[in-house]
Scaffold this active site. Sequence first.
Site, PDB file in Angstrom:
ATOM      1  N   ALA A 285       0.859  -1.188   0.000  1.00  9.47           N
ATOM      2  CA  ALA A 285       0.000   0.000   0.000  1.00  9.47           C
ATOM      3  C   ALA A 285       0.890   1.230   0.000  1.00  9.47           C
ATOM      4  CB  ALA A 285      -0.904   0.003   1.230  1.00  9.47           C
ATOM      5  N   CYS A 286       0.323   2.376  -0.352  1.00 11.24           N
ATOM      6  CA  CYS A 286       1.144   3.579  -0.426  1.00 11.24           C
ATOM      7  C   CYS A 286       1.788   3.858   0.929  1.00 11.24           C
ATOM      8  CB  CYS A 286       0.327   4.765  -0.917  1.00 11.24           C
ATOM      9  SG  CYS A 286      -0.636   5.614   0.317  1.00 11.24           S
ATOM     10  N   LEU A 287       2.981   4.410   0.886  1.00 12.56           N
ATOM     11  CA  LEU A 287       3.786   4.576   2.097  1.00 12.56           C
ATOM     12  C   LEU A 287       3.167   5.548   3.095  1.00 12.56           C
ATOM     13  CD1 LEU A 287       7.227   4.616   0.296  1.00 12.56           C
ATOM     14  CD2 LEU A 287       6.433   2.847   1.870  1.00 12.56           C
TER      15      LEU A 287
END
Length: 282
Positions: free
Chosen positions: A178-180
Amino acid sequence: MSEHRPMDEKNERLGEILRGMERVMVAFSGGVDSTFVLKRAQQELGDQVLAVIAASETFPSREFDAAVQLAEEMGVRVYKTEVKEFENANFVANNPDRCYHCKTGLYSHLQTLAAELGYPYLLDGSNVDDLGDYRPGLQAKNEQGVRSTLQEAGLKKDEIRQLSKELGLPTWNKPSFACLSSRIPYGTKIERYKIDQLDEGEFFLSTLGFYQVRVRHHDKIARIEVMPEEFPKVLEHHDAIYEKFRRLGFNYVTLDLQGYRTGSMNEVLSAAARDKVREASK
């Protein structure tokens, strides 16, 4: 005679849905779900499929490069674009609805591209399991008219992995990503240096052989999540891990004894807040 499995019926339904669309653009990240969507769309629609891949400030560049390479290896046409999350003040503020604002920006941009390029449908890789967590981005997806064909067909993550394996897709056992920004607590401003710390920390852990990993950013504390069965490996490499994270700017390095799980940053939210978003996402 081979057994006809429920997931085969769902896969057939997916094919029917895709054939009815005739021409589609797939928001492609190179993950398990979007790769399966892209492959099935290619099978059903041939060259009437376009993979759109967005370079993002909160996804590692290596993930973008890998997605482009995979789509090209699959023989699908690729369109590369980029999004600038840090230009969105609502994203940077990192309130619990952060993902809604991020996805609204992404999907509105991709829908504009789809219209310009002549693709009537934009598809994402959301599956049935995604409906069970706190995911404000699903509301944005629905508002922007993005189609989640895996959800429409009733496919779950484990079924997608199995079907991907049978198709010979290299992503069938790829770890979830998932996006950081999802590693930073709500209410804490998202800053580039934090994204860089998380990116470098997680990549370092992957080089040590950890399969599924998250690094959660709590100011000067790094909270590491790995699968419980890999706890001994953390202790085995504790000196190297500690030194690496100290160099990244963390004063303390901790192991979360609950282990890896998706959405651990959502655990501080009330049940009412989660239910509100889930209802809006339907």
